[in-house]
Design an enzyme around this catalytic site. Structure first.
Site, mmCIF file in Angstrom:
data_model
loop_
_atom_site.group_PDB
_atom_site.id
_atom_site.type_symbol
_atom_site.label_atom_id
_atom_site.label_comp_id
_atom_site.label_asym_id
_atom_site.label_seq_id
_atom_site.Cartn_x
_atom_site.Cartn_y
_atom_site.Cartn_z
ATOM 1 N N HIS A 119 -15.796 9.355 18.197
ATOM 2 C CA HIS A 119 -16.931 8.624 18.767
ATOM 3 C C HIS A 119 -18.142 8.832 17.866
ATOM 4 O O HIS A 119 -18.440 9.959 17.467
ATOM 5 C CB HIS A 119 -17.256 9.136 20.177
ATOM 6 C CG HIS A 119 -18.603 8.703 20.669
ATOM 7 N ND1 HIS A 119 -19.648 9.590 20.884
ATOM 8 C CD2 HIS A 119 -19.090 7.464 20.952
ATOM 9 C CE1 HIS A 119 -20.710 8.906 21.285
ATOM 10 N NE2 HIS A 119 -20.401 7.630 21.345
ATOM 11 N N SER A 120 -18.809 7.748 17.519
ATOM 12 C CA SER A 120 -20.053 7.815 16.736
ATOM 13 C C SER A 120 -19.814 8.612 15.451
ATOM 14 O O SER A 120 -18.984 8.219 14.640
ATOM 15 C CB SER A 120 -21.161 8.404 17.604
ATOM 16 O OG SER A 120 -22.435 8.088 17.097
#
Length: 315
Positions: A119-120
């Site tokens: 994520h990210s």
């Protein structure tokens, strides 16, 4: 080779029947990297990597929704969660350090082909690892990011001096200057920092690994943030669009890119899509948009769990 240390399988409160998670520590030269290993230990896991200043708890709501046969190793990156901070004098380069860290962990466990979910920042590291070691990656899942944060060169140049001074300032921060808060006040700070991306309840999920009681010798009551304050400086880790596109040409594994809507407020959304389009030239890319905040995997895991499960089963 040193072996990872673990505390044995344990059932945590509120986990569905049959779901197991184990805390582990992986030795590294500066200390250890902490992780949460979900599911079976007798099969090679999907490696899951959290976002900037988050921790392995970012997956706590998603992983239990996957089949119990799914093996996932969720890492705390250095300076985050329960992992060791870098020694004084070392710098965090955020989007670059993780490539070496992942390589170190792969070699520790003697894995060959790996799969990554991020994520990210974690998605950016998955992209970078797949580009750097294209023959060693089967698939990557990138959630609300396509590559390391892309900035126009003028903005990167402008931020360099400030970034260096800020890192040195944090490095000399004495222990008694570390701010301490009571629990609810700390959660207030975290909620405010995430600007609506993470609910109050899910901020508490992240803070299970992100905060700790103030050390007794400081004679202060309350809690402090566990993450290394040097992580706040990320300006030295950015790259130009041209660099991101060049890395994209090297990726040849299966790619699932999930973009949340409204998700992250990207400085240039066209940069995100340019990287996805470039990936499609050399890799098998599935691009899906879902409703959710930037932290969709934590805040609305039900919006992506079927997509993730289908992708893992398909390949």
């Amino acid at each position: 080779m040193n072996q990872d240390k673990s505390n044995g399988h344990k059932i945590e409160p509120d986990l569905p029947a049959g779901v197991q998670v184990e805390e582990i520590e992986i030795p590294v030269p500066w200390g250890h990297v902490a992780g949460r290993w979900w599911g079976p230990r007798d099969k090679q896991p999907l490696i899951a990597i959290h976002g900037w200043q988050d921790n392995a708890g970012t997956w706590d709501n998603l992983i239990p929704l996957l089949p119990t046969s799914t093996s996932v190793l969720c890492l705390d990156l250095p300076g985050h969660g329960l992992s060791s901070h870098y020694p004084t004098g070392m710098l965090y380069y955020i989007f670059w350090d993780g490539i070496a860290l992942l390589r170190r962990i792969v070699k520790h466990f003697k894995w060959s082909k790996i799969s990554l979910m991020g994520h990210s920042l974690g998605g950016a590291l998955s992209f970078m690892y797949a580009a750097s070691f294209p023959d060693d990656v089967e698939r990557i899942i990138c959630i609300d990011i396509a590559s390391p944060a892309v900035r126009v060169p003028e903005n990167m140049v402008k931020a360099t001096g400030w970034s260096v001074d800020k890192i040195l300032e944090y490095e000399t921060l004495s222990e008694d200057k570390i701010p301490c808060y009571d629990y609810e006040e700390m959660i207030d700070i975290v909620v405010d920092a995430y600007k609506g991306s993470v609910s109050r309840e899910n901020c508490k999920v992240l803070m299970k690994r992100g905060m700790a009681p103030t050390p007794a010798h400081l004679k202060k009551k309350g809690y402090h943030f566990k993450r290394d304050p040097r992580l706040k400086v990320s300006g030295l880790a950015m790259m130009s669009l041209e660099t991101a596109l060049a890395y994209a040409t090297k990726v040849k594994c299966k790619v699932l890119n999930i973009r949340a809507i409204p998700g992250q407020n990207w400085e240039r959304l066209d940069y995100y899509m340019a990287v996805v389009d470039k990936l499609k030239e050399s890799a098998d890319v599935t691009y899906i948009e879902v409703e959710g905040t930037h932290h969709v995997q934590l805040n609305s895991p039900e919006n992506i769990v079927n997509i993730v499960e289908d992708f893992l089963e398909m390949y």
